[in-house]
Design a protein around this motif. Structure first.
Motif, short mmCIF file in Angstrom:
data_model
loop_
_atom_site.label_atom_id
_atom_site.label_comp_id
_atom_site.label_asym_id
_atom_site.label_seq_id
_atom_site.Cartn_x
_atom_site.Cartn_y
_atom_site.Cartn_z
N UNK A 181 37.16 -18.27 63.78
CA UNK A 181 38.59 -18.25 64.11
C UNK A 181 39.45 -18.34 62.85
N UNK A 182 39.07 -19.26 61.96
CA UNK A 182 39.87 -19.50 60.76
C UNK A 182 40.02 -18.22 59.94
N UNK A 183 38.89 -17.57 59.67
CA UNK A 183 38.92 -16.38 58.83
C UNK A 183 39.73 -15.28 59.51
N UNK A 184 39.51 -15.10 60.82
CA UNK A 184 40.25 -14.06 61.54
C UNK A 184 41.74 -14.32 61.49
N UNK A 185 42.10 -15.59 61.67
CA UNK A 185 43.51 -15.97 61.65
C UNK A 185 44.12 -15.65 60.29
N UNK A 186 43.39 -16.02 59.22
CA UNK A 186 43.90 -15.77 57.87
C UNK A 186 44.04 -14.26 57.64
N UNK A 187 43.00 -13.51 58.03
CA UNK A 187 43.05 -12.06 57.84
C UNK A 187 44.21 -11.44 58.60
N UNK A 188 44.38 -11.89 59.84
CA UNK A 188 45.44 -11.31 60.67
C UNK A 188 46.81 -11.58 60.06
N UNK A 189 47.01 -12.83 59.65
CA UNK A 189 48.33 -13.19 59.12
C UNK A 189 48.62 -12.44 57.83
N UNK A 190 47.61 -12.31 56.96
CA UNK A 190 47.88 -11.60 55.70
C UNK A 190 48.07 -10.10 55.96
N UNK A 191 47.36 -9.55 56.97
CA UNK A 191 47.49 -8.12 57.21
C UNK A 191 48.83 -7.78 57.86
N UNK A 192 49.44 -8.75 58.58
CA UNK A 192 50.71 -8.48 59.21
C UNK A 192 51.85 -8.44 58.20
N UNK A 193 51.59 -8.94 57.01
CA UNK A 193 52.62 -8.92 55.98
C UNK A 193 53.78 -9.87 56.24
N UNK A 194 53.53 -10.97 56.98
CA UNK A 194 54.58 -11.98 57.14
C UNK A 194 54.90 -12.57 55.77
N UNK A 195 56.13 -13.00 55.59
CA UNK A 195 56.44 -13.66 54.32
C UNK A 195 55.82 -15.05 54.34
N UNK A 196 55.38 -15.55 53.18
CA UNK A 196 54.77 -16.89 53.14
C UNK A 196 55.68 -17.94 53.76
N UNK A 197 57.00 -17.83 53.50
CA UNK A 197 57.92 -18.83 54.01
C UNK A 197 57.94 -18.82 55.54
N UNK A 198 57.90 -17.60 56.12
CA UNK A 198 57.91 -17.50 57.58
C UNK A 198 56.66 -18.15 58.16
N UNK A 199 55.51 -17.91 57.51
CA UNK A 199 54.25 -18.50 57.97
C UNK A 199 54.35 -20.03 57.91
N UNK A 200 54.84 -20.52 56.77
CA UNK A 200 54.95 -21.97 56.57
C UNK A 200 55.85 -22.59 57.64
N UNK A 201 57.02 -21.97 57.84
CA UNK A 201 57.99 -22.57 58.77
C UNK A 201 57.45 -22.54 60.20
N UNK A 202 56.80 -21.44 60.59
CA UNK A 202 56.24 -21.40 61.97
C UNK A 202 55.23 -22.52 62.13
#
Ligand code: NA
Ligand code: NA
Lengths: 178, 324, 437
Positions: free
Chosen positions: C304-325
């Motif tokens: 799950x962890x790896x998939x989650x990381x891959x998905x989030x990086x592939x979506x191109x979310x900004x780091x700040x958006x990821x952090x705040x969510x």
């Protein structure tokens, strides 16, 4: 928490379960005290190591092994105590007023599940401990037999199983939690 | 593939163990069996990456093959631990060949019984790395607090008047920085991995000790394989595999050494005459250690040590005669 | 079904069980065992799981946990907290809201001895709450300032949550402690400003107390000596490089016991109740560690962890958006859960995601602990609020919840500042040269 909601017709059984619970509390108390004495031992070991090093200029190679040994006892024997006094963290979102019947079942299942879980962990750890005993594994510096470390954990898990099971009996017979 | 074999080790996937050793070995096996065998490698980040459990999980049959360190947990392979005696081995090729030949000659007794032993090897002679007190002679070791890799090295340091300190690799950097320890005894490989070259200033290359490693397979699993697969495994293990470790360790150690040079650190080379003196000084400790092995079930430790010295000399002449 | 989905479902089930009042440790262990048995064959699963409980409590680094608990418990029994509160009150008590501000200040200093929020809150509650109530302070302000002050117990080092974060993510305990120092001081200052603003708007919240003459101030200050010595030994010792965290914790624990003895507070009753308290907290934390090791093993095995990381990086979310969510998720979760369980339940994937988008692990550790601590003072489940109720049964949650709002505003401002100015966290560890490998 000390109001029995429905005392059954078997006062003897009721008293016996309560006494059993009382005995378990005493036993876990004794183990917790022994564990905390070991923790004080760990404090002494670390402080002695510091003093010996700063003043004597020597190092005390076994300090790490001894500290781990003491902390293993402290941690393993604190776990049944925490079960016995209800110190384990629970989340109480709904309070006790709503879904009474539902939570009655949950309240009975929680100690039973706890007992089953602790028994299963005991079973798993037992196998691994016997393997280490067979190999005669020892700690890195002082060569303390590893099985002694495992004995702390195994006794903690066994005691936790008993505590949870007695809590379950107590709830079934007296309706009291914790 | 009809057969899947699982190999585990305890180092990160970027380490030479995986990249240079296990991955090519696995590929060789797959090719030799024409795709009948598929190999899966589990590294330190997996469920099977615990350093102290590599051999156990092979014995339990959870993993088919594993690479691990002889000394962890300690005392599992008492006869093989003789290879770790101070100033016995200087080079990974001679050390690996010596350990492997001791095994083939039956000198290691019951150390690896019940296992199919694919290879035994050692690393390159470890160094004494220090912060600001260079170690040029034995006297320099007196009073130094040094991080030690094994009980044998601890005993050696104590006999020279140094204080051995046991620390996990993750605690090395911080303790060096605070000056809690004056240095450490280990390989270039580990010094580089914990980024300690930026703190250290001196590296005394004395070929002080080596650690032994194993590459083991579950015997039952091996016996259950079809004959062609067993043959393929045998062809790429043992002698031809053991012969490769010298070159590999040269490569793995070079990175750490180059990093030290880049930081402007001094590398103190100990000549063979001085090394022999250091070795003499530690003889009582070696004698005591060998004597102690008898209680651990090793029948004739002195004979093994004797034979190990002969083999090391033989292989040093073969591989390193032209080095000096 | 992809194994990642099993991981995600397991996460939801564990959360659900916890909300049904199953002890969090038991919930995590059950899901961990059940899930692992689904993903692996019995022989592998049982072999690997057989070592997990032992390994969860064996590491040497963990010995700081019971030692810091021991130190906090005995420091609170030695009467040291009362002297702290009175010492600060002697200087600030005569100002409007001064007792509330003093209790926050005393919590901060006590936080530098005690590693747990609940213990800090309970200790200061016993000392400062009766004082404020007798001086006619509004219940909402009195209770809320102690509940909020309690969160400083974990933020200001030593901190059990930071130790556990450090061990789970293989970061340096020293670096995390140094990183939390300035945010801890900032939190204290913001709480005090919040109290000032409240009493300026509504003076009736806090009557003015008597002025303490200078002759008595010095005496009150001197009586704080044991607290100062303990702090210098423990925190000073770590920062000056004299002690490793384990050594500092042992010295602090021994010191707390010794000072309780010197002050003649170490009666047989105190020793027994202190030992029980330490054992209860130690057992609770180590069982959660066992549960978390089983749960996290399952989550890692599921991928799950790896998939989650891959998905989030592939979506191109900004780091700040990821952090705040992620932080919003923690604040919401914190309304219902305690901070330790929250960290152990989520830190494996959260850490990978956050460092994956480029944030510093030490920085994130301090921000994470700050945010999960907010959960201790948010209704409906806020452990610090319950503790205040335990000390003062006449306070109801509605009053406390109203009183806590200005402090939550201070927390919000602090988290924004920590995100906007990473140097608030990173400057001190870098200055001290901590971290590295
Ligand atoms: Na603290
Ligand atoms: Na909350």
């Amino acid at each position: 928490m000390n109001q029995p909601t429905h005392i059954r017709d078997e006062p003897q059984l009721y008293a016996a379960v309560r006494r059993l619970d009382h005995i378990m509390t005493r036993i876990t108390d004794i183990f917790a005290f022994a564990g905390m004495t070991a923790l004080i031992g760990a404090i002494a070991v670390v402080v002695a190591d510091i003093v010996w090093r700063r003043i004597g200029g020597q190092s005390f190679i076994g300090a790490v092994d001894l500290t781990q040994f003491c902390v293993m006892a402290a941690a393993s024997w604190a776990i049944p105590h925490a079960f016995s006094t209800g110190a384990h963290v629970t989340v109480d979102l709904f309070g006790k007023r709503i879904f009474r019947r539902f939570f009655y079942i949950i309240d009975a299942l929680i100690p039973l599940t706890g007992a089953a879980l602790m028994a299963f962990l005991f079973y798993l750890s037992w196998g691994r401990a016997m393997e280490q005993l067979a190999y005669g594994d020892v700690s890195q510096n002082l060569a303390i037999p590893m099985i002694l470390f495992w004995v702390f954990l195994l006794s903690g898990l066994a005691l936790s199983t008993l505590v949870c099971f007695v809590k379950f009996l107590k709830f079934v017979f007296t309706g009291e939690t914790i | 593939a009809e057969i899947t074999l699982k190999i585990s080790h305890y180092l990160p996937p970027s380490h030479g163990f995986q990249k240079d050793f296990l991955e090519p070995w696995a590929k060789q096996l797959e090719e030799k069996t024409h795709g009948k065998v598929e190999v899966k490698i589990y590294d330190a980040t997996s469920a099977f990456g615990k350093i102290d459990r590599q051999a156990d999980q092979v014995r339990a049959g959870v993993i088919d093959m594993a690479v691990g360190l002889n000394g962890i947990p300690r005392d599992r392979y008492p006869a093989a631990s003789i290879i770790e005696m101070p100033f016995l081995v200087k080079y990974a090729d001679s050390g690996s060949e010596t350990l492997w030949n001791l095994y083939k000659e039956g000198m290691l007794g019951s150390d690896y019984k019940d296992f199919k032993v694919l290879a035994l090897f050692t690393h390159e002679g470890g160094l004494i790395h220090t912060l600001d007190k260079p170690v040029r002679s034995l006297e320099d070791l007196k009073g130094l607090r040094l991080r030690t890799p094994s009980p044998a090295v601890s005993a050696m340091l104590e006999s020279y008047g140094a204080s051995p300190v046991g620390l996990p690799p993750s605690a090395i950097y911080e303790n060096l920085q605070k000056g809690n320890i004056d240095g450490l005894v280990t390989t270039w490989d580990l010094v580089n991995a914990v980024k300690a070259n930026e703190l250290l200033k001196y590296h005394t290359d004395a070929g002080a000790y080596v650690a032994g490693f194993y590459f083991l397979m579950n015997q039952k699993k091996f016996d259950s394989l079809p004959e062609d697969v067993r043959k393929a495994i045998d062809e790429i293990s043992g002698d031809p595999l053991v012969a490769k470790f010298g070159g590999w360790w040269d490569k793995w150690e070079a990175a750490g050494k180059a990093d030290a040079v880049k930081h402007g650190n001094e590398i103190i080379k100990i000549d063979d005459k001085t090394r022999a003196e250091w070795k003499d000084a530690v003889q009582p400790m070696i004698k005591e250690y060998l004597e102690g092995l008898k209680a651990k079930g090793v029948k004739d430790p002195e004979a093994i040590y004797q034979r190990a010295q002969e083999l090391v000399t033989q292989f040093d002449t073969k591989y390193h005669a032209g080095d000096k | 079904m992809a194994t990642e989905w099993a991981g995600l479902i397991g996460f939801v089930v564990a959360l659900g069980l916890a909300l049904l009042r199953v002890p969090v440790a038991v919930a995590m262990a059950l899901v961990g065992i059940g899930g692992t048995l689904m993903l692996m064959d019995w022989s592998s699963a049982s072999y690997v799981m057989a070592s997990l409980p032992f390994e969860a409590i064996f590491p040497y680094g963990l010995s700081v946990v019971p030692l810091f608990i021991f130190m906090g418990v005995f420091a609170s029994h030695s009467g040291l907290s009362g002297n702290l509160f009175r010492g600060i009150t002697a200087f600030a008590g005569h100002r409007r809201g001064g007792l509330a501000a003093s209790s926050v200040g005393a919590s901060a200093i006590f936080g530098a001895i005690c590693g747990s929020s609940l213990a800090t809150c309970a200790t200061m509650g016993r000392v400062a709450l009766p004082e404020m109530q007798s001086r006619g302070y509004a219940k909402s302000l009195a209770g809320a300032s102690i509940a909020a002050g309690g969160t400083l117990g974990v933020l200001i080092p030593p901190s059990i949550l930071l130790v556990i974060y450090a061990l789970m993510t293989e970061q340096s305990i020293g670096a995390l402690f140094a990183g939390a120092m300035i945010p801890g001081v900032l939190a204290t200052v913001l709480y005090i400003i919040s109290i000032r603003l409240q009493v300026m708007r509504k003076p009736e919240l806090a009557p003015v107390s008597d002025y303490t003459p200078w002759s008595q101030r010095w005496g009150a200050l001197l009586r704080m000596w044991d607290a100062i010595v303990l702090i210098l030994l423990v925190i000073g010792g770590i920062y000056a490089g004299l002690f490793s965290p384990t050594e500092a914790a042992a010295v602090g624990a021994g010191g707390a016991l010794l000072f309780a003895f010197i002050r003649k507070k170490l009666t047989w009753t105190v020793l027994r109740s202190g030992i029980r308290e330490t054992a209860g907290m130690t057992g609770m934390i180590f069982l959660i560690l066992i549960g978390a090791s089983l749960f996290n093993f399952f989550i890692e095995t599921s991928g799950l962890t790896q998939t989650l990381v891959n998905w989030i990086t592939s979506q191109g979310f900004s780091p700040l958006a990821v952090l705040i969510s992620l932080l919003v998720f923690y604040v919401v979760l914190g309304c219902f859960m305690d901070s330790l369980s929250m960290i152990l339940l989520t830190v494996v994937p959260a850490y990978s995601v956050i460092t994956g988008v480029g944030y510093d692990p030490v920085w994130f550790g301090v921000v994470l602990v700050s945010v999960v601590e907010i959960g201790l003072i948010t209704p409906p489940i806020g452990m610090n609020l319950f503790i205040i109720q335990g000390v003062a049964p006449d306070m109801n949650i509605a009053t406390l919840s109203r009183g806590i709002l200005p402090f939550l505003a201070a927390d919000f401002i602090r988290v924004v500042l920590m995100i906007a100015i990473p140097g608030l966290i990173m400057w001190l560890p870098q200055m001290l040269g901590l971290g590295g490998y």
